[in-house]
Design an enzyme around this catalytic site. Structure first.
Site, PDB file in Angstrom:
ATOM      1  N   ASP A 191      -5.246  -4.947  13.818  1.00  0.00           N
ATOM      2  CA  ASP A 191      -5.347  -5.924  14.968  1.00  0.00           C
ATOM      3  C   ASP A 191      -7.384  -5.330  15.258  1.00  0.00           C
ATOM      4  OD1 ASP A 191      -5.454  -3.145  16.189  1.00  0.00           O
ATOM      5  OD2 ASP A 191      -5.929  -3.894  17.708  1.00  0.00           O
ATOM      6  N   GLU A 194      -8.006  -2.070  15.617  1.00  0.00           N
ATOM      7  CA  GLU A 194      -7.865  -1.118  13.888  1.00  0.00           C
ATOM      8  C   GLU A 194      -6.961  -0.157  14.205  1.00  0.00           C
ATOM      9  OE1 GLU A 194     -12.112   0.503  14.107  1.00  0.00           O
ATOM     10  OE2 GLU A 194     -12.183  -0.916  11.951  1.00  0.00           O
TER      11      GLU A 194
HETATM   12  C1  NOJ Z   1     -11.572   4.476  15.233  1.00  0.00           C
HETATM   13  C2  NOJ Z   1     -11.588   2.357  15.467  1.00  0.00           C
HETATM   14  O1  NOJ Z   1     -12.264   2.347  15.017  1.00  0.00           O
HETATM   15  C3  NOJ Z   1     -11.120   2.814  16.386  1.00  0.00           C
HETATM   16  O2  NOJ Z   1     -10.810   1.516  17.737  1.00  0.00           O
HETATM   17  C4  NOJ Z   1      -9.411   3.539  17.170  1.00  0.00           C
HETATM   18  O3  NOJ Z   1      -9.233   3.764  18.633  1.00  0.00           O
HETATM   19  C5  NOJ Z   1      -9.548   5.197  16.840  1.00  0.00           C
HETATM   20  N1  NOJ Z   1      -9.949   5.380  15.262  1.00  0.00           N
HETATM   21  C6  NOJ Z   1      -8.239   5.413  16.507  1.00  0.00           C
HETATM   22  O4  NOJ Z   1      -7.480   4.957  15.264  1.00  0.00           O
HETATM   23  C1  NOJ Z   2     -14.342   0.709  16.831  1.00  0.00           C
HETATM   24  C2  NOJ Z   2     -13.713  -0.386  17.583  1.00  0.00           C
HETATM   25  O1  NOJ Z   2     -12.232  -0.600  18.354  1.00  0.00           O
HETATM   26  C3  NOJ Z   2     -13.935  -1.810  16.274  1.00  0.00           C
HETATM   27  O2  NOJ Z   2     -13.460  -3.484  17.374  1.00  0.00           O
HETATM   28  C4  NOJ Z   2     -14.987  -2.063  15.948  1.00  0.00           C
HETATM   29  O3  NOJ Z   2     -15.312  -2.773  15.251  1.00  0.00           O
HETATM   30  C5  NOJ Z   2     -15.261  -0.125  15.945  1.00  0.00           C
HETATM   31  N1  NOJ Z   2     -15.461   0.659  16.913  1.00  0.00           N
HETATM   32  C6  NOJ Z   2     -17.654  -0.135  15.226  1.00  0.00           C
HETATM   33  O4  NOJ Z   2     -17.453  -1.071  16.466  1.00  0.00           O
END
Ligand code: NOJ
Ligand code: NOJ
Length: 459
Positions: A191, A194
């Site tokens: 999603d 991520e």
């Molecule tokens: C990095 C992701 O970008 C973020 O959305 C996520 O919550 C964390 N990793 C933990 O999985």
């Molecule tokens: C974490 C977020 O969950 C994700 O949606 C985003 O793409 C990355 N950070 C980078 O900003």
């Protein structure tokens, strides 16, 4: 006596005017700062031209990468601003296309589903949640809209050469993304946050929009067979999007059919569902922002975030809106409200007001009743009725939507600093900004929601 009363009244008027002025000055300044800082994150020194870094932060978290999703959303803002971009920044979209060509032509095990790239253009090769299939759809959408503009300006040749060519194998950055989306939308993916591999409302909504707008472009460019194929796939997406509505919950459920990744998102509530609507607005194919289930989802998200974040206590007395996070079970950096999700609610309310104005009526039904009741407080009457523009309640709802939106901006002001920096999150207990500093997407979110405010005022 009379005189002192007079000066008291004058002083009062004066202060309230100044407050209002100060706030609108802040909005205007924050918008300027956001534009400036957004551009600072496009192609900064040490990166390939056209790179959009997610944030300048290099550790905890390291966001010195080009994320396909973030970049596409940011480029949409650049596109919307047209010639109002700062000097020498007008070439940004051309550089972005070159950067996209570089990304698309380098091998990645998940093809175009690779979510992030090093700043030199190579696909990220560390462990990560992949594929993420919203990215190519968002990118196709932004570039399709740009292609339409370029054609109106007589730049069809560039469009045919670099953006969309109907030949096989697919040539042109848009065509490549559309082919990827059209062939892979059924495949489970990670999603936008991520974290969960499965089926996602957000991903499907942006894929549907990209295919429908892409089909129109294909048609204009004489690629009728592809146009039909893309429309058929979008129709397939329409069917599966319904699965997120029919879950026996009174809101849209973001993730279903999980196969891997986070398992504790029990509520299914997620602000991503709101972003899904916002990021697909702007064409006759878009789904309306007065969707009953969308309104109900906002109501439930608000209830949930109001009760779980300490900074939301007594939010009404403070005259600010509720801070919204990604989803209630979030634990990333402790699980906090985000700027971009809070701003999304402001943007939604402002655009909903516009939709209502254009329709000239509001249909209250058992599904959206909670939303309107919360908005109107005690003033709400019975469910299931139609309010028309001649009704006094109609005006009241419009002004409440506007007033609510303003409170979300005030919430943002409360947690930013005097220089107008917007990080990714603000602490659920202390309110201080945290995680990635100067998040490009936070600035993009401010710019689009402020634009929605201006669009409403300009009526
Ligand atoms: C990095 C992701 O970008 C973020 O959305 C996520 O919550 C964390 N990793 C933990 O999985
Ligand atoms: C974490 C977020 O969950 C994700 O949606 C985003 O793409 C990355 N950070 C980078 O900003």
């Amino acid at each position: 006596m009379l005189r002192s009363l007079f000066s008291f009244v004058m002083a009062f008027c004066f202060t309230s005017v100044t407050f209002a002025d100060q706030f609108s000055n802040w909005l205007e300044r924050q918008n300027q700062v956001s534009i400036e800082k957004l551009f600072n994150n496009i192609g900064p020194e040490g990166t390939h031209p056209g790179t959009v870094i997610a944030s300048p932060s290099r550790e905890e978290p390291d966001y010195w990468f080009h994320w396909v999703r973030d970049a596409a959303l940011v480029m949409q803002v650049v596109l919307d601003r047209g010639s109002n971009v700062p000097a020498n920044r007008g070439e940004t979209l051309y550089r972005f296309v070159e950067k996209t060509e570089l990304n698309q032509n380098l091998f990645s095990p998940v093809g175009l589903g690779e979510p992030k790239y090093y700043v030199d253009g190579r696909p990220y090769d560390g462990p990560w949640g992949r594929p993420q299939n919203d990215g190519p759809a968002l990118r196709a959408l932004t570039l399709t809209r740009w292609a339409r503009q370029l054609m109106e300006q007589g730049r069809s040749e560039y469009v045919r050469q670099r953006l969309y060519s109907g030949s096989i194998p697919a040539l042109g950055v848009i065509k490549k993304d559309l082919e990827y989306v059209a062939h892979n939308w059924r495949v489970p993916s990670f999603d936008l946050w991520e974290e969960v591999k499965g089926q996602h409302f957000y991903t499907k909504m942006v894929q549907r929009q990209a295919l429908l707008e892409g089909a129109d472009l294909a048609q204009i460019l004489g690629d009728g067979g592809a146009a039909q194929y893309y429309r058929n796939q979008a129709h397939g997406l329409d069917q599966v999007i319904l699965h997120h509505y029919n879950t026996n919950r009174p809101y849209i459920v973001e993730n279903i059919d999980r196969v891997e990744g986070l398992w504790y998102k029990d509520s299914g509530l997620d602000t991503a569902t709101i972003l899904a609507f916002l990021h697909t607005q702007g064409s006759h194919h878009s789904k309306s922002l007065d969707d009953n289930m969308l309104l109900s989802t906002i109501f439930h998200l608000k209830e949930s975030f109001a009760s779980i974040y300490r900074i939301n206590r007594n939010y009404e007395a403070q005259g600010v809106g509720v801070s919204f996070g990604r989803y209630p079970e979030d634990v990333y950096f402790g699980g906090n409200p985000w700027f971009l999700t809070t701003l999304a609610i402001a943007e939604h309310h402002l655009k909903l007001a516009k939709v209502i104005q254009e329709k000239g009526q509001i249909s209250i039904s058992p599904k959206n009743y909670t939303f309107y009741q919360a908005l109107m407080g005690q003033k709400a009457k019975v469910p299931s009725r139609v309010i028309t523009s001649s009704d006094s309640e109609f005006r009241m709802i419009l002004s409440e939507l506007h007033a609510e939106a303003i409170k979300y901006f005030k919430r943002v002001r409360k947690h930013t600093n005097s220089s107008g920096n917007l990080w990714e999150q603000f602490d659920r207990d202390s309110g201080y900004m945290l995680s990635a500093r100067d998040l490009t997407w936070s600035y993009a979110a401010f710019i689009t929601s402020y634009q929605a405010l201006r669009d409403l005022h300009n009526d």
